[in-house]
Design a protein around this motif. Sequence first.
Motif, short mmCIF file in Angstrom:
data_model
loop_
_atom_site.label_atom_id
_atom_site.label_comp_id
_atom_site.label_asym_id
_atom_site.label_seq_id
_atom_site.Cartn_x
_atom_site.Cartn_y
_atom_site.Cartn_z
N MET A 18 36.86 32.29 112.68
CA MET A 18 37.28 33.58 113.21
C MET A 18 36.20 34.61 112.90
N ILE A 19 35.81 35.37 113.89
CA ILE A 19 34.78 36.39 113.72
C ILE A 19 35.39 37.76 113.55
N PHE A 20 36.38 38.09 114.37
CA PHE A 20 37.03 39.39 114.25
C PHE A 20 38.48 39.27 114.69
N SER A 21 39.37 39.84 113.84
CA SER A 21 40.79 39.94 114.20
C SER A 21 41.41 41.01 113.31
N GLY A 22 41.85 42.09 113.91
CA GLY A 22 42.50 43.14 113.14
C GLY A 22 43.79 42.67 112.51
N GLN A 23 44.52 41.83 113.21
CA GLN A 23 45.76 41.28 112.67
C GLN A 23 45.51 40.47 111.40
N TYR A 24 44.36 39.78 111.37
CA TYR A 24 44.04 38.98 110.18
C TYR A 24 43.86 39.87 108.96
N ILE A 25 43.15 40.99 109.13
CA ILE A 25 42.90 41.89 108.01
C ILE A 25 44.21 42.46 107.47
N VAL A 26 45.05 42.97 108.38
CA VAL A 26 46.32 43.53 107.95
C VAL A 26 47.24 42.44 107.40
N GLY A 27 47.16 41.24 107.97
CA GLY A 27 48.00 40.14 107.50
C GLY A 27 47.70 39.77 106.06
N VAL A 28 46.42 39.78 105.68
CA VAL A 28 46.05 39.48 104.29
C VAL A 28 46.58 40.57 103.37
N GLN A 29 46.44 41.83 103.77
CA GLN A 29 46.96 42.93 102.96
C GLN A 29 48.48 42.83 102.81
N THR A 30 49.17 42.46 103.88
CA THR A 30 50.62 42.32 103.82
C THR A 30 51.03 41.17 102.90
N ALA A 31 50.26 40.08 102.94
CA ALA A 31 50.56 38.94 102.07
C ALA A 31 50.40 39.33 100.60
N LYS A 32 49.41 40.17 100.31
CA LYS A 32 49.24 40.62 98.93
C LYS A 32 50.40 41.50 98.50
N LEU A 33 50.89 42.34 99.42
CA LEU A 33 52.06 43.16 99.10
C LEU A 33 53.30 42.29 98.92
N ALA A 34 53.39 41.20 99.70
CA ALA A 34 54.52 40.28 99.54
C ALA A 34 54.48 39.62 98.17
N GLN A 35 53.28 39.31 97.67
CA GLN A 35 53.17 38.76 96.32
C GLN A 35 53.62 39.80 95.30
N LEU A 36 53.22 41.06 95.51
CA LEU A 36 53.61 42.11 94.58
C LEU A 36 55.13 42.26 94.53
#
Length: 490
Positions: free
Chosen positions: A168-186
């Motif tokens: 994957m070269i660019f995906s805005g959903q990917y960036i936000v998805g990683v941030q959301t997964a970190k919040l889910a861990q929190l």
Amino acid sequence: MKNSMSRIALIMVLAIGMILPGVAQEPVVSQELPDQLVLDLQSAIDYAITYNKSLQNARLEVERSRRSIWEAIAQGLPQVDGSVDYMSYFNYQMEFNFGAPDFAFTEQDYLDAANATLANPIFASVTPQDLLNHQAGNYMDGVLQSMVPPTTILLSDQSTAKLQLSQMIFSGQYIVGVQTAKLAQLISEQNYEYNELNIKESVISAYYLVLITGESLDILERNVANLEETLEQTRMMFKSGMAEQTDVDQLRITVNQISDARNALERNLELNYNMLRFQLGIEANVDLVLTDSLEMLFTQMQAESALEIPFAMESNVTYQMLQTQEEISKKMVGLEQWNYAPTIAGFYNYNAKILTSGFDMNPNHLVGLNMSVPIFSSGMRKARVDQTKIDYNMAQTNKSILEDQLTLQEKQFKYNLASSLENFYTQQENREVAQRVYDSYRRKFEQGMATSLDLTQANNNYLDAETNFINAIMQVMNAKLQLDKLMNTL
């Protein structure tokens, strides 16, 4: 070709070897159960945090959320897939016939074509004989071509090993998805902290209950011993003519009633021990010895000072969880907004040809880019963005509601603690007075100056005062426990 297959096989083995370690789970904490556990309150809390079965599941949930973060991150890292395929055409022969087709022009077609050609000024020098000569030559070529036998290609069996690399070269959903997964861990970690706080509260409450029940049982046992001693003295007085049979019978009834209450309390004590064992995560046959006394714990908790401690709402676990949920809702808005952005990915394919046919047009190497651009969805993407914005607004409202609730709870819990402290001091004084009254009536009864009914009534009043005092202690400790849980200071 064998070297190519070896390389493909090696890559697949390495890929599997990298994946398999991630599949293993951390083992659930287990313990060697002794025949007896000696615990003060803090060690009981620590033991429950380690071995309570509900908390073990909560820890596994935290670990699962950590793995989900890597799952989200891995979607944007290189992906390598391998495959091996085999196809058999059963020796099918593909035939290519280059002869003249089964088609013939009519005489009128030839005449129209000749007239059109001769009418063109470009061909002014061309005569009708020239056209006939050219047509004869073409006809001869067609006859000769039809004499050539058809060409055939034998489609033999095919086998190909494929290795595909995608990135994957660019995906805005990917960036936000990683941030959301970190919040889910929190939020899973905060949920574990919330469960841990509940277990602490349950262990402390069960520990208090065992001590309270034990203290009540000690009071009844001492009371039974004193009454049995008094009963024996009354029997001797009856034999000597200084007391009546009614006095003996009245004391006998009182002793029996208190003995029954003591036996019931003994069974209740064992039930409370079992409740504590359940919170600790141990079997019912393990003997528990509690080393902290009720008086020591009551003194150490400093209930009066808790009334002066200000409430920091940010330290409350429930409030922290709603804050994180609000942040997740905000990230979900961004995630849906990124649906309007393009997604770009690159890929590379390598084909190792093990068996090939006589007609193979597939290259060994292939590289490319793929860009997906959303154009029109009839308002579906906008509807999703609007829904996430509504969810975000609801999360903000829920947090505001919780702030109001926590503020009211703090005032209520401090009110309960203050009231229970006032009641404690009142019941403490009442117990001292009831003790003096009972001791006075007991001396008077031994001297013949009071009846057995007076002594029984004084004893009942004393037991009521002791019960009220024990209940007052329990109310203070429970009120302080609720306040500590609210402030996350357990």
